[in-house]
Design a protein around this motif. Structure first.
Motif, PDB file in Angstrom:
ATOM      1  N   GLU A   1     -25.494  11.581 -22.168  1.00  0.00           N
ATOM      2  CA  GLU A   1     -25.366  13.022 -22.404  1.00  0.00           C
ATOM      3  C   GLU A   1     -26.555  13.549 -23.187  1.00  0.00           C
ATOM      4  O   GLU A   1     -27.080  14.635 -22.896  1.00  0.00           O
ATOM      5  CB  GLU A   1     -24.066  13.311 -23.159  1.00  0.00           C
ATOM      6  N   LEU A   2     -26.988  12.795 -24.178  1.00  0.00           N
ATOM      7  CA  LEU A   2     -28.163  13.211 -24.940  1.00  0.00           C
ATOM      8  C   LEU A   2     -29.402  13.194 -24.048  1.00  0.00           C
ATOM      9  O   LEU A   2     -30.253  14.085 -24.153  1.00  0.00           O
ATOM     10  CB  LEU A   2     -28.360  12.299 -26.153  1.00  0.00           C
ATOM     11  N   VAL A   3     -29.510  12.226 -23.165  1.00  0.00           N
ATOM     12  CA  VAL A   3     -30.648  12.169 -22.241  1.00  0.00           C
ATOM     13  C   VAL A   3     -30.696  13.425 -21.376  1.00  0.00           C
ATOM     14  O   VAL A   3     -31.750  14.063 -21.236  1.00  0.00           O
ATOM     15  CB  VAL A   3     -30.574  10.906 -21.361  1.00  0.00           C
ATOM     16  N   MET A   4     -29.561  13.806 -20.784  1.00  0.00           N
ATOM     17  CA  MET A   4     -29.549  14.966 -19.890  1.00  0.00           C
ATOM     18  C   MET A   4     -29.824  16.259 -20.651  1.00  0.00           C
ATOM     19  O   MET A   4     -30.556  17.134 -20.166  1.00  0.00           O
ATOM     20  CB  MET A   4     -28.210  15.052 -19.153  1.00  0.00           C
ATOM     21  N   ASN A   5     -29.266  16.411 -21.847  1.00  0.00           N
ATOM     22  CA  ASN A   5     -29.528  17.617 -22.632  1.00  0.00           C
ATOM     23  C   ASN A   5     -30.991  17.676 -23.074  1.00  0.00           C
ATOM     24  O   ASN A   5     -31.625  18.736 -23.052  1.00  0.00           O
ATOM     25  CB  ASN A   5     -28.600  17.672 -23.847  1.00  0.00           C
ATOM     26  N   ALA A   6     -31.518  16.519 -23.483  1.00  0.00           N
ATOM     27  CA  ALA A   6     -32.923  16.470 -23.896  1.00  0.00           C
ATOM     28  C   ALA A   6     -33.838  16.770 -22.722  1.00  0.00           C
ATOM     29  O   ALA A   6     -34.860  17.448 -22.871  1.00  0.00           O
ATOM     30  CB  ALA A   6     -33.246  15.093 -24.481  1.00  0.00           C
ATOM     31  N   LEU A   7     -33.484  16.275 -21.549  1.00  0.00           N
ATOM     32  CA  LEU A   7     -34.278  16.528 -20.345  1.00  0.00           C
ATOM     33  C   LEU A   7     -34.350  18.024 -20.056  1.00  0.00           C
ATOM     34  O   LEU A   7     -35.428  18.578 -19.775  1.00  0.00           O
ATOM     35  CB  LEU A   7     -33.649  15.783 -19.161  1.00  0.00           C
ATOM     36  N   MET A   8     -33.205  18.700 -20.167  1.00  0.00           N
ATOM     37  CA  MET A   8     -33.176  20.135 -19.923  1.00  0.00           C
ATOM     38  C   MET A   8     -34.026  20.888 -20.944  1.00  0.00           C
ATOM     39  O   MET A   8     -34.842  21.741 -20.587  1.00  0.00           O
ATOM     40  CB  MET A   8     -31.726  20.635 -19.957  1.00  0.00           C
TER      41      MET A   8
ATOM     42  N   ARG B   1     -19.160  22.667 -26.742  1.00  0.00           N
ATOM     43  CA  ARG B   1     -19.346  21.514 -27.635  1.00  0.00           C
ATOM     44  C   ARG B   1     -20.806  21.071 -27.658  1.00  0.00           C
ATOM     45  O   ARG B   1     -21.386  20.838 -28.730  1.00  0.00           O
ATOM     46  CB  ARG B   1     -18.455  20.351 -27.179  1.00  0.00           C
ATOM     47  N   HIS B   2     -21.410  20.959 -26.504  1.00  0.00           N
ATOM     48  CA  HIS B   2     -22.804  20.510 -26.440  1.00  0.00           C
ATOM     49  C   HIS B   2     -23.759  21.556 -27.008  1.00  0.00           C
ATOM     50  O   HIS B   2     -24.703  21.208 -27.728  1.00  0.00           O
ATOM     51  CB  HIS B   2     -23.181  20.196 -24.986  1.00  0.00           C
ATOM     52  N   ARG B   3     -23.532  22.811 -26.684  1.00  0.00           N
ATOM     53  CA  ARG B   3     -24.435  23.863 -27.150  1.00  0.00           C
ATOM     54  C   ARG B   3     -24.449  23.938 -28.671  1.00  0.00           C
ATOM     55  O   ARG B   3     -25.504  24.140 -29.277  1.00  0.00           O
ATOM     56  CB  ARG B   3     -24.028  25.205 -26.539  1.00  0.00           C
ATOM     57  N   ARG B   4     -23.290  23.771 -29.292  1.00  0.00           N
ATOM     58  CA  ARG B   4     -23.217  23.832 -30.755  1.00  0.00           C
ATOM     59  C   ARG B   4     -24.045  22.735 -31.412  1.00  0.00           C
ATOM     60  O   ARG B   4     -24.542  22.910 -32.520  1.00  0.00           O
ATOM     61  CB  ARG B   4     -21.757  23.738 -31.204  1.00  0.00           C
ATOM     62  N   MET B   5     -24.193  21.609 -30.739  1.00  0.00           N
ATOM     63  CA  MET B   5     -25.000  20.525 -31.308  1.00  0.00           C
ATOM     64  C   MET B   5     -26.487  20.875 -31.349  1.00  0.00           C
ATOM     65  O   MET B   5     -27.242  20.288 -32.134  1.00  0.00           O
ATOM     66  CB  MET B   5     -24.818  19.251 -30.468  1.00  0.00           C
TER      67      MET B   5
ATOM     68  N   ALA C   1     -29.232  11.495 -32.328  1.00  0.00           N
ATOM     69  CA  ALA C   1     -29.041  10.049 -32.205  1.00  0.00           C
ATOM     70  C   ALA C   1     -28.338   9.501 -33.436  1.00  0.00           C
ATOM     71  O   ALA C   1     -27.413   8.670 -33.336  1.00  0.00           O
ATOM     72  CB  ALA C   1     -30.382   9.357 -32.005  1.00  0.00           C
ATOM     73  N   ARG C   2     -28.748   9.968 -34.598  1.00  0.00           N
ATOM     74  CA  ARG C   2     -28.200   9.482 -35.862  1.00  0.00           C
ATOM     75  C   ARG C   2     -26.783  10.007 -36.130  1.00  0.00           C
ATOM     76  O   ARG C   2     -25.893   9.257 -36.517  1.00  0.00           O
ATOM     77  CB  ARG C   2     -29.126   9.911 -37.001  1.00  0.00           C
ATOM     78  N   ASP C   3     -26.576  11.313 -35.889  1.00  0.00           N
ATOM     79  CA  ASP C   3     -25.318  11.944 -36.299  1.00  0.00           C
ATOM     80  C   ASP C   3     -24.260  11.965 -35.211  1.00  0.00           C
ATOM     81  O   ASP C   3     -23.062  12.052 -35.516  1.00  0.00           O
ATOM     82  CB  ASP C   3     -25.572  13.390 -36.750  1.00  0.00           C
ATOM     83  N   GLN C   4     -24.676  11.924 -33.941  1.00  0.00           N
ATOM     84  CA  GLN C   4     -23.706  12.072 -32.857  1.00  0.00           C
ATOM     85  C   GLN C   4     -23.562  10.802 -32.023  1.00  0.00           C
ATOM     86  O   GLN C   4     -22.469  10.268 -31.880  1.00  0.00           O
ATOM     87  CB  GLN C   4     -24.128  13.240 -31.944  1.00  0.00           C
ATOM     88  N   VAL C   5     -24.679  10.279 -31.512  1.00  0.00           N
ATOM     89  CA  VAL C   5     -24.603   9.105 -30.643  1.00  0.00           C
ATOM     90  C   VAL C   5     -24.139   7.883 -31.426  1.00  0.00           C
ATOM     91  O   VAL C   5     -23.254   7.131 -30.985  1.00  0.00           O
ATOM     92  CB  VAL C   5     -25.959   8.840 -29.966  1.00  0.00           C
ATOM     93  N   ALA C   6     -24.707   7.663 -32.588  1.00  0.00           N
ATOM     94  CA  ALA C   6     -24.370   6.477 -33.383  1.00  0.00           C
ATOM     95  C   ALA C   6     -22.902   6.444 -33.793  1.00  0.00           C
ATOM     96  O   ALA C   6     -22.340   5.369 -34.029  1.00  0.00           O
ATOM     97  CB  ALA C   6     -25.262   6.417 -34.635  1.00  0.00           C
ATOM     98  N   HIS C   7     -22.269   7.611 -33.856  1.00  0.00           N
ATOM     99  CA  HIS C   7     -20.863   7.685 -34.246  1.00  0.00           C
ATOM    100  C   HIS C   7     -19.936   7.870 -33.052  1.00  0.00           C
ATOM    101  O   HIS C   7     -18.739   8.147 -33.232  1.00  0.00           O
ATOM    102  CB  HIS C   7     -20.654   8.820 -35.248  1.00  0.00           C
ATOM    103  N   GLY C   8     -20.467   7.748 -31.854  1.00  0.00           N
ATOM    104  CA  GLY C   8     -19.644   7.820 -30.660  1.00  0.00           C
ATOM    105  C   GLY C   8     -19.198   9.207 -30.264  1.00  0.00           C
ATOM    106  O   GLY C   8     -18.338   9.370 -29.385  1.00  0.00           O
ATOM    107  N   GLU C   9     -19.761  10.240 -30.879  1.00  0.00           N
ATOM    108  CA  GLU C   9     -19.369  11.607 -30.554  1.00  0.00           C
ATOM    109  C   GLU C   9     -20.162  12.176 -29.386  1.00  0.00           C
ATOM    110  O   GLU C   9     -19.815  13.227 -28.840  1.00  0.00           O
ATOM    111  CB  GLU C   9     -19.524  12.501 -31.788  1.00  0.00           C
ATOM    112  N   LEU C  10     -21.236  11.503 -29.007  1.00  0.00           N
ATOM    113  CA  LEU C  10     -22.069  11.909 -27.882  1.00  0.00           C
ATOM    114  C   LEU C  10     -22.551  10.653 -27.183  1.00  0.00           C
ATOM    115  O   LEU C  10     -23.079   9.741 -27.833  1.00  0.00           O
ATOM    116  CB  LEU C  10     -23.261  12.735 -28.381  1.00  0.00           C
ATOM    117  N   ALA C  11     -22.339  10.589 -25.877  1.00  0.00           N
ATOM    118  CA  ALA C  11     -22.792   9.420 -25.120  1.00  0.00           C
ATOM    119  C   ALA C  11     -24.312   9.460 -24.969  1.00  0.00           C
ATOM    120  O   ALA C  11     -24.897  10.537 -24.861  1.00  0.00           O
ATOM    121  CB  ALA C  11     -22.134   9.398 -23.749  1.00  0.00           C
TER     122      ALA C  11
END
Length: 409
Positions: free
Chosen positions: A232-239, A104-108, A219-229
């Motif tokens: 979670e975006l912080v950790m993926n962005a960090l990597m 799920r995360h990789r597809r994003m 942030a616009r398409d996933q976090v704002a709509h509750g599909e990504l916490a």
């Protein structure tokens, strides 16, 4: 008989990871692993035992068949250096997950690193490379290649992709290096916390006001709509932020050293720039800078080369040894830019194969010919024995590389 058994029990397997003595060669001690079959035992820094998968075919089979878990919170997950102790219990990025969460995360993220997207970025990469070479020519040699070119080029590119303000690049370059090369768990946690806090603020700004790049889109398409916490975006962005510039920076620097110390190969590349694509594949195979990326846990009982690996036991797929498997790569210790074999495992294999491999290839294919083409007489400004490799428990590379160019000695 009992004495022989006692001696065997008291004999520890060789340590893993080990430090390189030559920046572009695996540690000399790894020769012992190569002689023992496709799976051998090693000893981690804390004295615990780990299975090392060294055979190419076994490595590909295990990484693609669901036999191994990438779950970094699994008690059996191998901790290969003290710095990793500090981050193992943090919320993982997607690379530390198994399906279906990993999928799920990789597809994003995939679209930003596709062949099409990277092809569109090539003019941007070329401009960035040219600007830094112009700055080097203006400064004149000798200078340190790492801060002058190897690090800022991929750093600017990943900023472009993520939508991170390049004005902040000095902060995340230094902090990510502190994380990757931390001397203790506490230092690793401190660096990870600083980077995480920076990304939290940036993502908060992007939620308040839409911005560009991968972070802006998620942030616009996933976090704002509750599909990504947000975390979670912080950790993926960090990597992505760390992997997107530290690994490529190391590859640029070690590639320069390797080509300079194989002058006939460098001359062939200079004579025929079309060899760049094949040269990059051989450099990726030969250098294999990311051995510690192959850390896993056995998800089930496994038979590898007559060895029995039990479910829950720690495993490391050793890319540098798999990439020098003589049954797949003839004369594997020979550096040959005409080999051009893309079957190497520099980017791993299977569902966890490196997301940014298209980008890394493009950056290397552009950066290396430009360096050697525009800096005639490029050479090291110190003897190779004064170039100190990093320790074995991190991305392989060197932290400084004095170079010069032009006429003279």
């Amino acid at each position: 008989m009992s004495e022989a058994v006692s001696t065997e029990k008291c004999t520890k397997a060789p340590p893993f990871p080990q430090d390189r003595t030559c920046p572009y060669q695996p540690p000399p001690g790894y020769a012992e692993f190569r002689d023992q079959g496709a799976a051998v035992k090693g000893t981690l820094y804390d004295g615990s035992s780990v299975w090392l998968v060294t055979g190419y075919r076994a490595a590909r089979e295990l990484l693609s068949g669901g036999h191994l878990s990438a779950d970094r919170q699994n008690p059996g997950y191998p901790i290969v250096s003290p710095r990793m102790e500090g981050i193992r219990h943090q919320p993982p990025s997607f690379v530390g997950m198994d399906a279906p969460q990993h999928t799920r995360h990789r597809r994003m993220l995939m679209n930003e690193f596709s062949v099409h997207r990277v092809a569109a970025l090539r003019p941007v990469i070329e401009t960035i490379v040219d600007e830094h070479i112009e700055a080097m020519l203006g400064q004149g040699g000798p200078l340190d290649l790492v801060p002058a070119f190897s690090l800022p080029v991929p750093s600017r590119v990943i900023c472009e992709i993520l939508g991170v303000p390049y004005a902040d690049h000095a902060f995340f370059q230094e902090t990510s290096r502190n994380l990757i090369q931390a001397d203790s768990p506490e230092q690793a946690l401190e660096a990870a916390g600083e980077l995480g806090a920076y990304l939290e603020r940036l993502i908060g700004d992007l939620l308040a006001e839409p911005g560009p790049g991968l972070l802006g889109r998620l942030a616009r398409d996933q976090v704002a709509h509750g599909e990504l916490a947000p975390h979670e975006l912080v950790m993926n962005a960090l990597m992505v932020l760390i992997a997107g510039h530290e690994t490529t920076a190391s590859m640029i620097t070690l590639s320069v050293i390797t080509l300079l110390h194989h002058p006939s190969q460098l001359e062939a590349l200079r004579a025929d720039p079309a060899l760049a694509t094949r040269a990059v594949e051989e450099l990726l195979r030969y250098l294999s800078i990311a051995d510690i990326a192959g850390t896993r846990v056995a998800a089930t009982d496994i038979e590898v080369g007559g060895k029995h690996i039990r479910e829950g036991e720690p495993v490391v797929v050793v890319h540098s040894l798999a990439n020098r498997d003589a049954t797949v790569f003839p004369d594997p210790d020979r550096f040959d830019i005409r080999r051009g074999d893309r079957r190497h495992m520099a980017f791993g294999f299977g569902v966890h194969q490196c997301l940014g491999q298209n980008l890394a290839r493009a950056e290397l294919e552009i950066a290396l010919p430009a360096l050697f083409g525009r800096l005639p007489g490029l050479r090291l400004a110190v003897d190779l024995d004064r170039v100190v490799p990093r320790d074995g428990g991190t991305v392989q590379g060197v932290n400084t590389l004095p170079i010069t160019w032009g006429s003279g000695t």
